[in-house]
Design a protein around this motif. Structure first.
Motif, PDB file in Angstrom:
ATOM      1  N   ALA A  63      -6.217 -10.088  -9.252  1.00 58.31           N
ATOM      2  CA  ALA A  63      -5.530  -8.942  -8.085  1.00 58.31           C
ATOM      3  C   ALA A  63      -3.948  -8.962  -8.299  1.00 58.31           C
ATOM      4  O   ALA A  63      -3.038  -8.102  -8.063  1.00 58.31           O
ATOM      5  CB  ALA A  63      -6.024  -9.245  -6.219  1.00 58.31           C
ATOM      6  N   SER A  90      -8.841   3.733   5.959  1.00 57.85           N
ATOM      7  CA  SER A  90      -8.497   3.424   4.847  1.00 57.85           C
ATOM      8  C   SER A  90      -9.410   4.023   3.681  1.00 57.85           C
ATOM      9  O   SER A  90      -9.059   4.189   2.454  1.00 57.85           O
ATOM     10  CB  SER A  90      -8.681   1.836   4.759  1.00 57.85           C
ATOM     11  OG  SER A  90      -9.686   1.102   4.748  1.00 57.85           O
ATOM     12  N   HIS A 108       0.717  -1.307   0.241  1.00 58.74           N
ATOM     13  CA  HIS A 108      -0.137   0.068  -0.498  1.00 58.74           C
ATOM     14  C   HIS A 108       0.641   1.634  -0.268  1.00 58.74           C
ATOM     15  O   HIS A 108      -0.068   2.159  -0.600  1.00 58.74           O
ATOM     16  CB  HIS A 108      -1.124  -0.087   1.190  1.00 58.74           C
ATOM     17  CG  HIS A 108      -2.153  -1.326   1.299  1.00 58.74           C
ATOM     18  ND1 HIS A 108      -2.766  -0.943  -0.332  1.00 58.74           N
ATOM     19  CD2 HIS A 108      -2.425  -2.228   1.680  1.00 58.74           C
ATOM     20  CE1 HIS A 108      -4.016  -2.002  -0.059  1.00 58.74           C
ATOM     21  NE2 HIS A 108      -3.095  -2.670   0.939  1.00 58.74           N
ATOM     22  N   ALA A 134      -7.877   6.548   0.641  1.00 55.96           N
ATOM     23  CA  ALA A 134      -7.161   6.273  -0.940  1.00 55.96           C
ATOM     24  C   ALA A 134      -8.106   7.746  -1.470  1.00 55.96           C
ATOM     25  O   ALA A 134      -7.762   7.557  -2.653  1.00 55.96           O
ATOM     26  CB  ALA A 134      -8.828   4.881  -1.004  1.00 55.96           C
ATOM     27  N   SER A 136      -8.816  -3.804  -9.589  1.00 54.89           N
ATOM     28  CA  SER A 136      -8.628  -4.974  -8.464  1.00 54.89           C
ATOM     29  C   SER A 136      -9.314  -4.731  -6.967  1.00 54.89           C
ATOM     30  O   SER A 136      -9.943  -5.561  -6.601  1.00 54.89           O
ATOM     31  CB  SER A 136      -6.932  -5.088  -8.243  1.00 54.89           C
ATOM     32  OG  SER A 136      -6.891  -5.889  -7.238  1.00 54.89           O
ATOM     33  N   MET A 137      -9.936  -3.255  -6.952  1.00 55.16           N
ATOM     34  CA  MET A 137     -10.183  -2.905  -5.805  1.00 55.16           C
ATOM     35  C   MET A 137     -11.421  -3.769  -5.452  1.00 55.16           C
ATOM     36  O   MET A 137     -12.620  -4.093  -4.488  1.00 55.16           O
ATOM     37  CB  MET A 137     -10.352  -1.407  -5.860  1.00 55.16           C
ATOM     38  CG  MET A 137     -11.016  -0.976  -4.098  1.00 55.16           C
ATOM     39  SD  MET A 137     -10.265   0.542  -4.005  1.00 55.16           S
ATOM     40  CE  MET A 137     -11.452   1.380  -5.054  1.00 55.16           C
ATOM     41  N   TYR A 138     -12.294  -3.107  -6.559  1.00 56.47           N
ATOM     42  CA  TYR A 138     -13.617  -3.417  -7.177  1.00 56.47           C
ATOM     43  C   TYR A 138     -13.810  -4.798  -6.956  1.00 56.47           C
ATOM     44  O   TYR A 138     -15.380  -5.315  -6.058  1.00 56.47           O
ATOM     45  CB  TYR A 138     -14.502  -2.257  -8.141  1.00 56.47           C
ATOM     46  CG  TYR A 138     -14.442  -1.122  -8.478  1.00 56.47           C
ATOM     47  CD1 TYR A 138     -16.026  -0.700  -7.187  1.00 56.47           C
ATOM     48  CD2 TYR A 138     -13.884  -0.224  -8.865  1.00 56.47           C
ATOM     49  CE1 TYR A 138     -15.677   0.547  -7.265  1.00 56.47           C
ATOM     50  CE2 TYR A 138     -14.307   1.299  -8.483  1.00 56.47           C
ATOM     51  CZ  TYR A 138     -15.214   1.369  -7.518  1.00 56.47           C
ATOM     52  OH  TYR A 138     -15.131   2.881  -7.180  1.00 56.47           O
ATOM     53  N   GLN A 196     -12.546  -7.042  -5.435  1.00 59.95           N
ATOM     54  CA  GLN A 196     -12.491  -7.617  -3.934  1.00 59.95           C
ATOM     55  C   GLN A 196     -13.587  -6.783  -3.352  1.00 59.95           C
ATOM     56  O   GLN A 196     -14.188  -7.579  -2.345  1.00 59.95           O
ATOM     57  CB  GLN A 196     -11.521  -6.565  -3.585  1.00 59.95           C
ATOM     58  CG  GLN A 196      -9.417  -6.998  -4.227  1.00 59.95           C
ATOM     59  CD  GLN A 196      -9.747  -8.847  -4.657  1.00 59.95           C
ATOM     60  OE1 GLN A 196      -9.739  -9.550  -3.217  1.00 59.95           O
ATOM     61  NE2 GLN A 196      -9.422  -9.280  -5.144  1.00 59.95           N
ATOM     62  N   GLU A 224      -3.384  -9.502   1.251  1.00 60.38           N
ATOM     63  CA  GLU A 224      -4.601  -8.375   0.451  1.00 60.38           C
ATOM     64  C   GLU A 224      -4.978  -7.833   2.015  1.00 60.38           C
ATOM     65  O   GLU A 224      -5.314  -8.888   2.757  1.00 60.38           O
ATOM     66  CB  GLU A 224      -5.515  -9.388   0.029  1.00 60.38           C
ATOM     67  CG  GLU A 224      -6.320  -7.845  -1.484  1.00 60.38           C
ATOM     68  CD  GLU A 224      -7.208  -7.720  -1.010  1.00 60.38           C
ATOM     69  OE1 GLU A 224      -7.574  -6.300  -1.336  1.00 60.38           O
ATOM     70  OE2 GLU A 224      -8.311  -8.320   0.139  1.00 60.38           O
ATOM     71  N   GLY A 236      -5.852  -0.820 -10.859  1.00 59.87           N
ATOM     72  CA  GLY A 236      -6.004  -0.612  -9.448  1.00 59.87           C
ATOM     73  C   GLY A 236      -7.828  -0.821  -9.472  1.00 59.87           C
ATOM     74  O   GLY A 236      -7.791  -0.787  -8.142  1.00 59.87           O
TER      75      GLY A 236
END
Length: 340
Positions: free
Chosen positions: A279, A201, A107, A205, A260-262, A264, A182, A257
């Motif tokens: 990811a 977080s 991170h 972000a 990958s975030m959405y 997760q 993760e 990014g």
């Protein structure tokens, strides 16, 4: 939970699954990740050496590219070796502290890369929109200060998050359904309310990445407006080409990014192994592609790499000639001492 029990629980290691549901294919899955890691090390090392050894590349733009290469180098090394250990030898165990150190590196350097990309967009804005003041605004020392500021910002905002996460008790299963530590997968193992860390977080972000992307968009909007005002088409194309590699890296970083975030956060009905693989590839593919993008699209970096390869080939040839001459000299000496 008593404090002693909580500390004992948190001292226990976690277990990484790898790619859940595809454990029987781990050996095959490891092949592309091993290849991307080797290419990442080679490509970013070549960029760093080319800029270091070629004095004509000692300019702010290339210093920022070096920062990006160093970030990718560290970023990949924090993730891939342990991932390959899981795939190759089923080395699934990762210590409690080691897990959060890995998470901190992931991170932190994500935030640092976002800051460096913002600095690179500012560099292009000054170079194209205010070229006469470029050398006075972006000096070498100021470039280094920007890089250190990006590093301090990333570490500064991630340290409180790590303190919040490590203070949580992890008394559920120790199995992390992922190839690395993760963030969201680890938080789900906590047996206390993680709302404080989740809120922190989310705010970090949104503020950092959102602000960086907004300023980058503004910079390139101003660049595009200035480019369109140039009188000749050749000048416009030349200006756009200098920004092409930067835009490619920016899109790769932010779009990958967000995807990958959405994935997760929301499964969208996809199986777990798809989420994990997306990811994993986000952490390994961009660091490999970044030096290729700069090597292909930036003539100066390309020439620097070719010059470095030529120097290495020249050193190898001279060493081979030296070894051959030493061998011939040794053979002559031996002949002189052979009795007739």
């Amino acid at each position: 939970m008593p404090t002693t029990n909580r500390s004992n629980t948190n001292s226990m290691p976690f277990l990484l699954t790898g790619v859940p549901g595809l454990e029987y294919l781990h050996m095959w899955i490891s092949i592309p990740f091993c290849f991307t890691y080797i290419m990442t090390l080679l490509g970013n090392s070549m960029v760093l050496l080319a800029v270091r050894l070629d004095k004509s590349l000692h300019e702010p733009m290339y210093y920022f590219i070096c920062m990006l290469a160093a970030i990718d180098f560290i970023f990949s090394t924090a993730v891939v070796p342990k991932m390959l250990g899981v795939f190759w030898s089923d080395s699934r165990e990762i210590g409690f502290e080691a897990c959060f150190i890995q998470m901190f590196f992931i991170h932190t350097f994500t935030e640092v890369e976002s800051g460096v990309l913002l600095a690179m967009s500012f560099d292009r804005y000054v170079a194209i929109c205010n070229p006469l003041r470029y050398t006075t605004i972006l000096t070498s020392s100021r470039t280094m200060q920007i890089g250190l500021l990006s590093l301090a910002r990333g570490a500064g905002v991630m340290t409180p998050l790590m303190c919040l996460l490590t203070s949580l008790p992890y008394c559920k299963t120790r199995v992390i359904p992922h190839s690395y530590c993760e963030h969201m997968a680890v938080v789900k193992l906590a047996c206390a309310d993680p709302s404080a860390s989740d809120l922190y977080s989310l705010v970090v972000a949104t503020l950092l990445v959102g602000t960086d992307s907004a300023f980058i968009t503004f910079s390139y909007g101003m660049i595009l407006r200035s480019v369109m005002r140039l009188p000749s088409q050749e000048a416009r194309l030349k200006a756009l080409r200098t920004c092409g590699s930067h835009i490619s890296v920016i899109l790769l970083f932010y779009i990958g990014g967000l995807l990958s975030m959405y994935l997760q956060m929301f499964s969208f009905g996809l199986p777990p192994h798809v989420q994990v693989l997306v990811a994993d590839f986000y952490l390994t593919v961009p660091p490999m592609l970044n030096p290729l993008i700069y090597g292909i699209k930036m003539k100066q970096i390309q020439e620097g790499i070719f010059k470095l390869l030529g120097q290495l080939a020249g050193l190898s040839a001279s060493q081979a000639d030296k070894d051959r001459s030493d061998a011939e000299r040794g053979g002559t000496v031996r002949k002189e001492f052979i009795p007739s």
